[in-house]
Design a protein around this motif. Structure first.
Motif, short mmCIF file in Angstrom:
data_model
loop_
_atom_site.label_atom_id
_atom_site.label_comp_id
_atom_site.label_asym_id
_atom_site.label_seq_id
_atom_site.Cartn_x
_atom_site.Cartn_y
_atom_site.Cartn_z
N LEU A 144 0.98 -1.18 -0.06
CA LEU A 144 0.12 0.16 -0.17
C LEU A 144 0.67 1.29 0.08
CD1 LEU A 144 -2.92 -0.88 2.51
CD2 LEU A 144 -3.08 0.05 -0.10
N TYR A 145 2.16 1.28 0.58
CA TYR A 145 2.82 2.58 0.72
C TYR A 145 3.23 2.80 -0.71
CZ TYR A 145 6.85 -0.64 -0.41
OH TYR A 145 7.36 -1.49 -1.11
N ASN A 146 3.22 2.04 -1.87
CA ASN A 146 3.40 2.50 -3.23
C ASN A 146 2.33 3.21 -3.86
OD1 ASN A 146 5.98 1.64 -3.69
ND2 ASN A 146 5.49 -0.45 -3.82
N TYR A 147 1.08 3.17 -3.46
CA TYR A 147 0.23 3.73 -3.96
C TYR A 147 -0.24 5.02 -3.53
CZ TYR A 147 -4.87 4.47 -5.30
OH TYR A 147 -6.08 4.58 -5.77
N ASP A 148 -0.52 5.94 -4.48
CA ASP A 148 -0.66 7.24 -4.64
C ASP A 148 -2.12 7.78 -4.48
OD1 ASP A 148 -0.62 10.12 -4.81
OD2 ASP A 148 0.33 10.20 -6.85
N PHE A 149 -2.39 8.05 -3.23
CA PHE A 149 -3.87 8.36 -3.10
C PHE A 149 -4.32 9.71 -3.60
CE2 PHE A 149 -2.90 4.94 0.08
CZ PHE A 149 -3.89 4.11 0.09
N ASP A 150 -3.33 10.53 -4.17
CA ASP A 150 -3.62 11.62 -4.66
C ASP A 150 -4.57 12.82 -3.73
OD1 ASP A 150 -3.35 13.80 -6.61
OD2 ASP A 150 -5.12 13.17 -7.76
N ILE A 151 -4.06 12.88 -2.34
CA ILE A 151 -4.78 13.74 -1.54
C ILE A 151 -4.00 14.97 -1.42
CG2 ILE A 151 -5.55 13.88 0.76
CD1 ILE A 151 -5.69 10.80 0.94
#
Length: 163
Positions: A144-151
């Motif tokens: 999950l640390y690799n995911y860019d949540f674009d917040i």
């Protein structure tokens, strides 16, 4: 379930014995404590595992996983890397369906009385505040640390790791 507490410094805190006793009394939970502190005076028990390593060793392992230089000059910076613990300590998690991290200033009650199989079967992650957070031990959660949540205003992992 394996709960992880990296602990680096000169010595364990003056309340560490209380925490250790609460870990020992949770026989159905594994505890992993990577540390540079001499731990030979602590009891050798089945569910608490000390791993001798330095903060520099840990930094090298992190950099191998992420593929770039990370900022880890002092132990408190480990807070930024907690979501990577599933990958970082994977060789210690093979037998666990869940892994998590916790703070050193807590005392555990009987964890399985509150975090039951019924709850674990419903979710992939439990809790979100740092003093105790649990993740299902699978590729999705461990990456999950690799995911860019674009917040807006929230840095990506890569941005935080390089600061």
């Amino acid at each position: 379930m394996t709960l992880i507490l990296p602990y680096f410094g000169v010595s364990f805190s003056n309340i560490f014995d209380i925490l250790l006793d609460s870990m020992i009394n949770n026989e159905d939970v594994e505890f992993l404590i990577p540390t540079n502190i001499v731990f030979s005076s602590y009891p050798n028990v089945n569910n608490v595992h000390f791993v001798k390593m330095t903060l520099s060793d840990l930094k090298k392992e992190l950099e191998e996983i992420v593929g770039f230089n990370v900022s880890l000059d002092y132990a408190y910076k480990l807070c930024d890397y907690k979501p990577l613990y599933g990958s970082l300590f994977s060789k210690h998690l093979n037998h666990s369906d869940w892994w998590g991290y916790f703070d050193s200033d807590i005392v555990f009650g009987k964890i399985s009385d509150f975090i039951t199989d019924e709850i674990l079967n419903k979710y992939d992650r439990l809790f979100s505040i740092g003093h105790l957070t649990l993740f299902k031990n699978n590729d999705f959660c461990n990456n999950l640390y690799n995911y860019d949540f674009d917040i807006p205003g929230v840095p990506t992992f890569k941005e935080a790791a390089k600061k």
